[in-house]
Design a protein around this motif. Structure first.
Motif, PDB file in Angstrom:
ATOM      1  N   GLU A 118       0.832  -1.214   0.000  1.00  0.00           N
ATOM      2  CA  GLU A 118       0.000   0.000   0.000  1.00  0.00           C
ATOM      3  C   GLU A 118       0.851   1.242   0.000  1.00  0.00           C
ATOM      4  O   GLU A 118       1.984   1.214   0.505  1.00  0.00           O
ATOM      5  N   TRP A 119       0.326   2.323  -0.497  1.00  0.00           N
ATOM      6  CA  TRP A 119       1.015   3.610  -0.455  1.00  0.00           C
ATOM      7  C   TRP A 119       1.252   4.012   0.998  1.00  0.00           C
ATOM      8  O   TRP A 119       0.333   3.923   1.827  1.00  0.00           O
ATOM      9  N   ARG A 120       2.462   4.464   1.321  1.00  0.00           N
ATOM     10  CA  ARG A 120       2.763   4.849   2.696  1.00  0.00           C
ATOM     11  C   ARG A 120       2.417   6.320   2.911  1.00  0.00           C
ATOM     12  O   ARG A 120       2.961   7.190   2.233  1.00  0.00           O
ATOM     13  N   ARG A 121       1.472   6.575   3.831  1.00  0.00           N
ATOM     14  CA  ARG A 121       1.117   7.969   4.125  1.00  0.00           C
ATOM     15  C   ARG A 121       2.239   8.583   4.960  1.00  0.00           C
ATOM     16  O   ARG A 121       2.751   7.927   5.884  1.00  0.00           O
ATOM     17  N   ALA A 122       2.597   9.831   4.675  1.00  0.00           N
ATOM     18  CA  ALA A 122       3.759  10.440   5.334  1.00  0.00           C
ATOM     19  C   ALA A 122       3.475  10.869   6.766  1.00  0.00           C
ATOM     20  O   ALA A 122       4.359  10.828   7.624  1.00  0.00           O
ATOM     21  N   PHE A 123       2.244  11.307   7.058  1.00  0.00           N
ATOM     22  CA  PHE A 123       1.964  11.880   8.382  1.00  0.00           C
ATOM     23  C   PHE A 123       0.801  11.214   9.131  1.00  0.00           C
ATOM     24  O   PHE A 123       0.605  11.477  10.308  1.00  0.00           O
ATOM     25  N   PHE A 124      -0.005  10.434   8.446  1.00  0.00           N
ATOM     26  CA  PHE A 124      -1.213   9.898   9.082  1.00  0.00           C
ATOM     27  C   PHE A 124      -1.228   8.385   9.038  1.00  0.00           C
ATOM     28  O   PHE A 124      -0.631   7.771   8.150  1.00  0.00           O
ATOM     29  N   SER A 125      -1.904   7.777  10.017  1.00  0.00           N
ATOM     30  CA  SER A 125      -2.068   6.321  10.064  1.00  0.00           C
ATOM     31  C   SER A 125      -3.511   6.027  10.459  1.00  0.00           C
ATOM     32  O   SER A 125      -4.239   6.927  10.874  1.00  0.00           O
TER      33      SER A 125
ATOM     34  N   LYS B 181       4.776   9.757  15.505  1.00  0.00           N
ATOM     35  CA  LYS B 181       6.060   9.098  15.211  1.00  0.00           C
ATOM     36  C   LYS B 181       6.467   9.342  13.764  1.00  0.00           C
ATOM     37  O   LYS B 181       7.604   9.688  13.477  1.00  0.00           O
ATOM     38  N   LYS B 182       5.504   9.146  12.864  1.00  0.00           N
ATOM     39  CA  LYS B 182       5.788   9.393  11.442  1.00  0.00           C
ATOM     40  C   LYS B 182       6.190  10.844  11.243  1.00  0.00           C
ATOM     41  O   LYS B 182       7.140  11.151  10.537  1.00  0.00           O
ATOM     42  N   ALA B 183       5.430  11.734  11.896  1.00  0.00           N
ATOM     43  CA  ALA B 183       5.675  13.175  11.708  1.00  0.00           C
ATOM     44  C   ALA B 183       7.075  13.554  12.168  1.00  0.00           C
ATOM     45  O   ALA B 183       7.739  14.377  11.543  1.00  0.00           O
ATOM     46  N   ALA B 184       7.537  12.913  13.271  1.00  0.00           N
ATOM     47  CA  ALA B 184       8.866  13.234  13.797  1.00  0.00           C
ATOM     48  C   ALA B 184       9.947  12.824  12.797  1.00  0.00           C
ATOM     49  O   ALA B 184      11.032  13.411  12.760  1.00  0.00           O
ATOM     50  N   GLN B 185       9.654  11.805  12.010  1.00  0.00           N
ATOM     51  CA  GLN B 185      10.657  11.315  11.040  1.00  0.00           C
ATOM     52  C   GLN B 185      10.503  11.926   9.657  1.00  0.00           C
ATOM     53  O   GLN B 185      11.413  11.848   8.829  1.00  0.00           O
ATOM     54  N   ALA B 186       9.325  12.519   9.403  1.00  0.00           N
ATOM     55  CA  ALA B 186       9.045  13.008   8.041  1.00  0.00           C
ATOM     56  C   ALA B 186       9.975  14.149   7.659  1.00  0.00           C
ATOM     57  O   ALA B 186      10.126  15.107   8.410  1.00  0.00           O
ATOM     58  N   LYS B 187      10.622  13.997   6.518  1.00  0.00           N
ATOM     59  CA  LYS B 187      11.431  15.098   6.000  1.00  0.00           C
ATOM     60  C   LYS B 187      11.544  14.954   4.475  1.00  0.00           C
ATOM     61  O   LYS B 187      11.285  13.876   3.932  1.00  0.00           O
TER      62      LYS B 187
END
Ligand code: HC3
Length: 441
Positions: A346-353, A397-403
């Protein structure tokens, strides 16, 4: 009576407008499938609309400063009433009519922040589903410890005009002064319909009602009556705020009435003995400017970067070029989806789960949703995972890693080569490590 009297369709577009009106009468409920004439196309993507929730930063953070829970709930109501003008009226006011926004692609992002006397308020908006179209957003002010998150999709139908049901909800969380106990407000979304279509100057009218339900025990209801109902004035509403088990909609602690796009009053009590405590004019409320990175510095997935060729072509009135650039993105997206399907991922959402049911915050939400449903939410489809491809929550968690770059697919997701030329769709491929890359030709 229409908002804009007289004919707003340019002479050369009369034919395409009447074909558009005919196509609406038989469309399938997916607003993104409508092909509208050039003069009614917007250069803004729907993923940008999430910003309307908090442009009034001062009102957004205000509840965090109020000790009294009833007054705090009133400040939440006041903030929400003030967002309506931006959400549902500002575009018609500025552009003369409601235009057709660009239809976001999966993974499209709109990122920005408001920087003002209230500190930094960050906005993350992400298209988390394409079929059905769903946008999720999160707006956070760390200094005042307040956050709004939510998601929404739309389901449209035609009967006399376009009727739009919003599917989804918003959740506002804050810490009351001196407290470490989080307070949550569930906000339901109103249905809307498009008026004045026949005149080529469409605008939005809200229908039914919104509820705000809090775990502090306070409940607010905003009833929309639209034009010509009681007062005869457009965008009319009446609202009531009461404490569960103590008051009721008919016997509220606070009430409000007026026009959400123009002026309204807040009152203590209701009826003849009510005392006006504030008169609010949304046009006089200071709006903060959202800072968005310059397009050249944006990631490929950021909305204005991704749609810049389409937007430029619409602005120039070059519809062939607009159609070319739009299908380039759509074809590249289709190729990515096909690849994902083949690889069973599946497509990985960058900020949401997806929400996890045993999460504490989710339990609070479930409780508030139950209360909202018991109040009668026939106009609200707040939790319908089948219609929104899930229940979406901001993933810290995703948001902390998103760049940047947010996805390794990079330019291929837009069908572009680094020099701006079109990448052949066959070049979207997977390398040995399972990541998407480009085949040397
Ligand atoms: C219906 C709408 C798209 C959805 C817009 C939403 C519901 C999106 C979420 C925001 O928080 C609130 C909001 C405000 C306005 C809604 C738009 C109004 C018109 C647009 C249609 C897709 C456009 C229909 C085309 C045309 C030419 C008739 O205007």
């Amino acid at each position: 009576m229409p908002e804009t009297e007289g004919e707003a369709v340019p002479a050369q577009a009369k034919g395409s407008w009447s074909s558009f009106l005919k196509s609406i009468a038989s469309f399938n409920g997916d607003l993104s499938s409508l092909t509208a004439p050039a003069f009614i196309l917007s250069t803004q993507s729907l993923v940008e609309f999430s910003a309307y929730w908090a442009e009034n930063t001062g009102l957004f953070i205000a509840p965090t400063q109020e000790k009294d829970p009833g007054k705090r709930a009133l400040l939440v109501l006041r903030w929400l009433l003030n967002t309506l003008k931006q959400q549902y009226y500002s575009r018609s006011e500025k552009l003369g009519s409601e235009k057709k926004p660009l239809n976001p692609f999966l993974g499209e992002l709109f990122l920005g922040q408001w920087e003002d006397e209230y500190g930094v308020t960050r906005l993350v908006s992400e298209q988390v589903s394409h079929h059905p179209p769903v946008t999720a957003y999160c707006i956070t002010n760390d200094k005042y410890r307040i956050q709004l998150q939510g998601y929404n999709g739309q389901k449209a139908s035609f009967s006399r005009t376009i009727n739009v049901k919003q599917i989804g909800h918003a959740l506002l969380t804050l810490y009351p002064p001196g407290s470490e106990q989080k307070e949550t407000y569930l906000v339901t979304l109103p249905p809307l319909h498009i008026e004045s279509l026949i005149y080529g100057a469409p605008f939005v009218e809200l229908g039914k009602f919104i509820h705000i339900v809090s775990n502090s025990g306070y409940i607010a209801k905003i009833d929309f009556s639209g034009r010509g109902w009681v007062s005869g004035k457009k965008n009319s509403f009446s609202a009531a705020l009461w404490k569960h088990g103590e008051g009721s909609e008919k016997n509220p602690i606070y009430s409000a009435e007026g026009q959400w796009s123009d002026a309204f009053v807040l009152k203590e009590g209701d009826g003849k003995r009510a005392k006006v405590i504030d008169t609010v004019k949304p046009s006089e409320v200071a709006l903060s400017k959202l800072n968005v990175a310059p397009v050249e510095e944006q990631d490929v997935f950021e909305s204005r970067r991704a749609w810049r060729n389409v937007a430029r072509s619409i602005e120039k009135g070059d519809m062939d070029a607009a159609a070319h650039f739009k299908s380039r993105i759509e074809n590249a997206q289709r190729a990515l989806r096909k690849k994902e399907q083949e690889e069973n991922r599946e497509w990985r959402r960058a900020f949401f789960s997806q929400a996890s049911a045993d999460d504490e915050a989710e339990k609070v939400f479930q409780h508030l949703a139950k209360v909202a449903t018991s109040l009668g939410t026939y106009s609200w489809d707040g939790i319908a995972p089948d219609k929104t491809a899930g229940v979406w929550r901001f993933d810290e968690k995703k948001a902390a890693q998103a760049k940047k770059p947010f996805h390794e697919e990079g330019l291929l997701a837009l069908g572009e080569n680094p020099d701006g030329t079109s990448a052949p769709i066959s070049r979207v491929t997977t390398n040995q490590s399972g990541t998407v890359g480009q085949v040397a030709s």
